[in-house]
Scaffold this motif. Structure first.
Motif, mmCIF file in Angstrom:
data_model
loop_
_atom_site.group_PDB
_atom_site.id
_atom_site.type_symbol
_atom_site.label_atom_id
_atom_site.label_comp_id
_atom_site.label_asym_id
_atom_site.label_seq_id
_atom_site.Cartn_x
_atom_site.Cartn_y
_atom_site.Cartn_z
ATOM 1 N N MET A 173 11.696 23.508 1.846
ATOM 2 C CA MET A 173 11.013 23.127 0.895
ATOM 3 C C MET A 173 9.736 23.320 0.590
ATOM 4 O O MET A 173 9.026 23.294 1.691
ATOM 5 C CB MET A 173 11.443 21.722 0.394
ATOM 6 N N LEU A 174 9.172 23.834 -0.546
ATOM 7 C CA LEU A 174 7.831 24.194 -0.704
ATOM 8 C C LEU A 174 7.328 22.979 -1.532
ATOM 9 O O LEU A 174 7.997 22.877 -2.967
ATOM 10 C CB LEU A 174 7.560 25.481 -1.605
ATOM 11 N N GLU A 175 6.573 22.142 -1.356
ATOM 12 C CA GLU A 175 6.169 20.907 -2.209
ATOM 13 C C GLU A 175 4.669 20.935 -2.276
ATOM 14 O O GLU A 175 3.814 21.225 -1.247
ATOM 15 C CB GLU A 175 6.487 19.806 -1.162
ATOM 16 N N SER A 182 -7.727 21.640 -3.637
ATOM 17 C CA SER A 182 -7.549 20.458 -2.623
ATOM 18 C C SER A 182 -6.130 19.823 -3.222
ATOM 19 O O SER A 182 -5.509 20.407 -4.159
ATOM 20 C CB SER A 182 -8.629 19.495 -3.002
ATOM 21 N N GLY A 183 -5.915 18.964 -2.466
ATOM 22 C CA GLY A 183 -4.529 18.352 -2.597
ATOM 23 C C GLY A 183 -3.417 18.745 -1.513
ATOM 24 O O GLY A 183 -4.057 19.051 -0.430
ATOM 25 N N SER A 184 -2.220 19.166 -1.820
ATOM 26 C CA SER A 184 -1.390 19.453 -0.794
ATOM 27 C C SER A 184 -0.616 20.682 -1.163
ATOM 28 O O SER A 184 0.132 20.638 -2.332
ATOM 29 C CB SER A 184 -0.628 18.134 -0.266
ATOM 30 N N VAL A 185 -0.244 21.490 -0.258
ATOM 31 C CA VAL A 185 0.616 22.379 -0.276
ATOM 32 C C VAL A 185 1.274 22.617 0.863
ATOM 33 O O VAL A 185 0.924 22.960 1.893
ATOM 34 C CB VAL A 185 0.176 23.995 -0.574
ATOM 35 N N THR A 190 4.885 21.614 6.763
ATOM 36 C CA THR A 190 3.483 22.227 7.312
ATOM 37 C C THR A 190 2.588 22.349 6.060
ATOM 38 O O THR A 190 2.633 23.147 5.158
ATOM 39 C CB THR A 190 3.677 23.512 7.951
ATOM 40 N N GLU A 191 1.283 21.693 6.145
ATOM 41 C CA GLU A 191 0.392 21.693 5.324
ATOM 42 C C GLU A 191 -0.498 23.151 5.316
ATOM 43 O O GLU A 191 -0.764 23.538 6.365
ATOM 44 C CB GLU A 191 -0.671 20.892 5.609
ATOM 45 N N ARG A 238 -5.826 32.963 10.001
ATOM 46 C CA ARG A 238 -4.840 33.811 11.148
ATOM 47 C C ARG A 238 -3.482 33.232 10.984
ATOM 48 O O ARG A 238 -2.526 33.962 11.068
ATOM 49 C CB ARG A 238 -5.534 33.688 12.135
ATOM 50 N N ALA A 239 -3.485 31.879 10.399
ATOM 51 C CA ALA A 239 -2.418 31.120 10.898
ATOM 52 C C ALA A 239 -1.591 31.612 9.471
ATOM 53 O O ALA A 239 -0.436 31.541 9.199
ATOM 54 C CB ALA A 239 -2.339 29.587 10.859
ATOM 55 N N LEU A 240 -2.219 31.565 8.135
ATOM 56 C CA LEU A 240 -1.905 31.895 7.044
ATOM 57 C C LEU A 240 -1.297 33.349 6.968
ATOM 58 O O LEU A 240 -0.255 33.436 6.232
ATOM 59 C CB LEU A 240 -3.002 31.916 5.905
#
Length: 250
Positions: free
Chosen positions: A1-3, A63-66, A71-72, A79-81
């Motif tokens: 899920m994308l939250e 800011s906030g959360s994706v 996984t945030e 590099r991880a993105l």
């Protein structure tokens, strides 16, 4: 899920004196779900899309959360993105002239996700790129692979961008005004193509966030729609708009 929870985008580096362009956006997108995000120009739709994959322009901060399967993504190192983009979360943009490198042949650009995310050799990736160009309905795919983006029409370039986004079978697909720069006939062809490709993904097609101002597109492509205005989500409703409605310009 994308939250997505409490997503905010500030310009001028997110300082206290900066301007808030996205003001606390919340939504969830499940695999296979088709979600529309509509609103007038300047509502913050494209900035929301760019924030999801860490592609905000310089001077902007999120800011906030994706979270993607827990996984945030906000604050994740570049590099991880890069391992997430294309493999788990892919994006299709409105402006194909900037989405594609004008100095690199189409086939080489399309081969990159196969090499990066699937570990293919250069030769195997080149063959896979031609196969994808054929899948999205481009005539003479081998010749198209040898072409520069400037040698293709807008509709052809958009097909290339769709091929790149779908190359690694991402779980989530973000489409930011992918047809608004095209004429009505080409727009219909791209939507027909997108529907066919998503149906071919198998039992678990990707979740889709379709960003647009065109209610006709949303009513055709989406199950649910979020209405955005002045950086905020002001409505969350099933996408059951009349087919004759054309533009959301509230």
């Amino acid at each position: 899920m994308l939250e997505v929870a409490g997503l905010r985008v500030m310009v001028d580096g997110g300082t206290a004196t900066g301007t808030q362009l996205v003001a606390g956006v919340d939504f969830r997108l499940r695999p296979g779900e088709r979600l529309g995000l509509i609103g007038p120009s300047g509502a913050g739709k494209s900035l929301t899309a760019l924030a999801l994959s860490g592609l905000l322009p310089r001077g902007c901060a999120a800011s906030g959360s994706v979270r993607l399967d827990g996984t945030e993504l906000l604050g994740l190192p570049e590099r991880a993105l890069r391992r997430v983009r294309g493999r788990d979360l892919a994006q299709v943009f409105q402006d194909t002239t900037t989405a594609l490198n004008p100095l690199t042949r189409v086939g080489r650009q399309l081969a990159e996700p196969f090499r990066r995310h699937r570990g293919m050799t250069a030769r195997a990736a080149a063959r896979a790129a031609v196969d994808m160009l054929d899948l999205v309905g481009l005539p003479q795919p081998a010749a198209t692979a040898r072409s520069a983006p400037a040698q293709l029409s807008g509709g052809q370039r958009q097909r290339v961008c769709l091929a790149m986004a779908l190359a690694c079978l991402p779980r989530f697909l973000v489409l930011d005004e992918p047809t608004s720069a095209l004429d009505v006939t080409v727009q219909a062809e791209i939507l027909d193509l997108l529907e066919r490709l998503l149906e071919q993904e198998g039992s678990f097609p990707p979740g889709m966030l379709f960003i647009t101002h065109d209610l006709t597109v949303v009513s055709r492509m989406c199950e649910r729609v979020l209405v955005m205005d002045a950086g905020r989500i002001v409505e969350d409703t099933p996408a059951r708009m009349p087919a004759h409605s054309a533009v959301a310009e509230s």
